[in-house]
Write a protein that holds these residues in place. Structure first.
Motif, PDB file in Angstrom:
ATOM      1  N   VAL A  34       0.832  -1.202   0.000  1.00 54.85           N
ATOM      2  CA  VAL A  34       0.000   0.000   0.000  1.00 54.85           C
ATOM      3  C   VAL A  34       0.866   1.251   0.000  1.00 54.85           C
ATOM      4  CG1 VAL A  34      -1.670   1.335   1.349  1.00 54.85           C
ATOM      5  CG2 VAL A  34      -1.961  -1.131   1.107  1.00 54.85           C
ATOM      6  N   ALA A  38       1.147   4.089  -2.933  1.00 56.65           N
ATOM      7  CA  ALA A  38       0.841   5.476  -2.580  1.00 56.65           C
ATOM      8  C   ALA A  38       2.016   6.403  -2.881  1.00 56.65           C
ATOM      9  CB  ALA A  38       0.465   5.574  -1.102  1.00 56.65           C
ATOM     10  N   LYS A  44      -5.346   8.444  -3.314  1.00 53.94           N
ATOM     11  CA  LYS A  44      -6.675   7.907  -3.593  1.00 53.94           C
ATOM     12  C   LYS A  44      -6.683   7.073  -4.873  1.00 53.94           C
ATOM     13  CE  LYS A  44      -9.460  11.264  -1.046  1.00 53.94           C
ATOM     14  NZ  LYS A  44     -10.578  12.222  -1.108  1.00 53.94           N
ATOM     15  N   SER A  46      -4.190   5.409  -6.013  1.00 48.99           N
ATOM     16  CA  SER A  46      -3.480   4.163  -5.716  1.00 48.99           C
ATOM     17  C   SER A  46      -4.402   3.138  -5.070  1.00 48.99           C
ATOM     18  CB  SER A  46      -2.286   4.448  -4.800  1.00 48.99           C
ATOM     19  OG  SER A  46      -2.696   4.769  -3.488  1.00 48.99           O
ATOM     20  N   THR A  47      -5.403   3.624  -4.308  1.00 43.92           N
ATOM     21  CA  THR A  47      -6.348   2.727  -3.652  1.00 43.92           C
ATOM     22  C   THR A  47      -7.111   1.891  -4.662  1.00 43.92           C
ATOM     23  OG1 THR A  47      -6.599   4.263  -1.789  1.00 43.92           O
ATOM     24  CG2 THR A  47      -8.336   2.632  -2.107  1.00 43.92           C
ATOM     25  N   LEU A  51      -6.397  -2.290  -5.717  1.00 45.80           N
ATOM     26  CA  LEU A  51      -7.497  -3.175  -5.350  1.00 45.80           C
ATOM     27  C   LEU A  51      -7.586  -4.395  -6.267  1.00 45.80           C
ATOM     28  CD1 LEU A  51     -10.015  -3.938  -3.769  1.00 45.80           C
ATOM     29  CD2 LEU A  51     -11.327  -2.373  -5.227  1.00 45.80           C
ATOM     30  N   LEU A  92     -13.968   8.385   2.974  1.00 44.33           N
ATOM     31  CA  LEU A  92     -13.132   8.540   1.796  1.00 44.33           C
ATOM     32  C   LEU A  92     -13.666   9.627   0.867  1.00 44.33           C
ATOM     33  CD1 LEU A  92     -10.576   7.232   0.642  1.00 44.33           C
ATOM     34  CD2 LEU A  92     -12.036   5.666  -0.637  1.00 44.33           C
ATOM     35  N   ASP A  97      -5.919  13.121   1.487  1.00 47.01           N
ATOM     36  CA  ASP A  97      -4.946  12.039   1.496  1.00 47.01           C
ATOM     37  C   ASP A  97      -4.190  11.971   2.821  1.00 47.01           C
ATOM     38  OD1 ASP A  97      -5.639  11.228  -1.012  1.00 47.01           O
ATOM     39  OD2 ASP A  97      -3.959  12.190  -2.035  1.00 47.01           O
ATOM     40  N   THR A 144     -10.040  -1.287   5.101  1.00 48.70           N
ATOM     41  CA  THR A 144      -9.938  -1.871   3.760  1.00 48.70           C
ATOM     42  C   THR A 144     -10.579  -0.967   2.723  1.00 48.70           C
ATOM     43  OG1 THR A 144     -10.162  -3.925   2.508  1.00 48.70           O
ATOM     44  CG2 THR A 144     -12.103  -3.231   3.743  1.00 48.70           C
ATOM     45  N   ALA A 147      -8.111   2.537   2.605  1.00 49.77           N
ATOM     46  CA  ALA A 147      -6.730   2.484   2.107  1.00 49.77           C
ATOM     47  C   ALA A 147      -6.248   1.081   1.790  1.00 49.77           C
ATOM     48  CB  ALA A 147      -5.785   3.129   3.134  1.00 49.77           C
ATOM     49  N   ASN A 148      -7.153   0.129   1.606  1.00 54.68           N
ATOM     50  CA  ASN A 148      -6.734  -1.258   1.372  1.00 54.68           C
ATOM     51  C   ASN A 148      -5.735  -1.718   2.428  1.00 54.68           C
ATOM     52  OD1 ASN A 148      -8.166  -1.891  -1.148  1.00 54.68           O
ATOM     53  ND2 ASN A 148      -6.856  -0.337  -2.049  1.00 54.68           N
ATOM     54  N   SER A 187     -15.691   1.432  -5.157  1.00 53.36           N
ATOM     55  CA  SER A 187     -14.506   2.075  -5.731  1.00 53.36           C
ATOM     56  C   SER A 187     -14.806   2.686  -7.093  1.00 53.36           C
ATOM     57  CB  SER A 187     -13.365   1.050  -5.849  1.00 53.36           C
ATOM     58  OG  SER A 187     -12.979   0.587  -4.573  1.00 53.36           O
TER      59      SER A 187
END
Length: 244
Positions: A34, A38, A44, A46-47, A51, A92, A97, A144, A147-148, A187
């Protein structure tokens, strides 16, 4: 294809390998992936990008450990995880960020402290009770979605239950496969999954496979004590990085 530097691609490829490792052998390492994503992409974005790679890793983990899951531990989590995902979606939509990173970091440190305190307080090897499952479930769903980063949270839950290595990995595989697939519509609705992110994912899938194969080998030889210590150390490292 997005314009990324060579260093950014190295970070993404390394993160993809780590995803495979985390799914097949070292659950706490997911936070490192993660962080790498990032660092290479806006937080965001990258989230959403990471996934789909996590879902690939989940599929590989299920192939290896699907028969080892502790179903009772999973069923306790369903209602509270759903609640956590909904709260995370709202957070979110409005949080910056910086707030995302720091919130996750604080949560991880709290979870580590609670888990270690619980282990020192009792030698009971049973699955945590309803209150503990609710605590981990809400935080797992929230982290989760935001930010996973539920890997470390849920690792602490499964660690608290003192699951053997194979059962730990099988239970985690089923949990994250279900949760990550459920997150896809949210997402997409938030605009986190983009065409450019999908192209990045296609390129990085082989790296996830390599990481999973290496992780499978590690899981077959690692001792229970070393496994648990590694999970805790990786979780602490990830939490501290998110805070600073």
């Amino acid at each position: 294809m997005p314009e990324l530097s060579a260093l950014a691609w190295v970070a993404l490829a390394t993160g993809a390998v780590v995803i495979g490792l985390s799914k097949a052998a070292l659950p706490g390492a997911g936070t490192i992936a993660v962080v790498l994503f990032a660092a290479a992409l806006p937080a965001k974005q990258s989230t959403g990008t990471i996934l789909l790679l996590l879902i690939v890793g989940d599929a590989l983990a299920l192939l290896a450990y699907r028969r080892h899951a502790d179903v009772r531990a999973l069923l306790r989590l369903i209602p509270t995880v759903i609640a956590g995902i909904l709260v995370g979606t709202l957070f979110l939509a409005f949080a910056s960020d910086q707030w995302v990173r720091r919130t996750i970091g604080v949560i991880l440190l709290v979870v580590i402290a609670v888990t270690l305190w619980r282990r020192w307080r009792t030698d009971d090897a049973a699955v945590p009770g309803a209150a503990a499952a609710g605590f981990y479930g809400v935080l797992g769903g929230f982290t989760t979605m935001v930010a996973n980063a539920a890997g470390p949270v849920m690792s602490m839950y499964f660690l608290a239950a003192r699951l053997p290595v194979q059962v730990f990995l099988g239970t985690a595989a089923w949990f994250f496969a279900a949760v990550n697939v459920a997150k896809v519509p949210f997402s997409i609705g938030l605009g986190l999954i983009t065409p450019s992110g999908l192209l990045i994912d296609v390129i990085l899938v082989p790296a996830v496979v390599v990481g999973a194969l290496v992780g499978r080998r590690i899981a077959s030889v690692i001792s229970q004590r070393l496994f648990e210590q590694t999970v805790i150390v990786l979780t602490v490292v990830g939490a501290v990085y998110l805070l600073v």
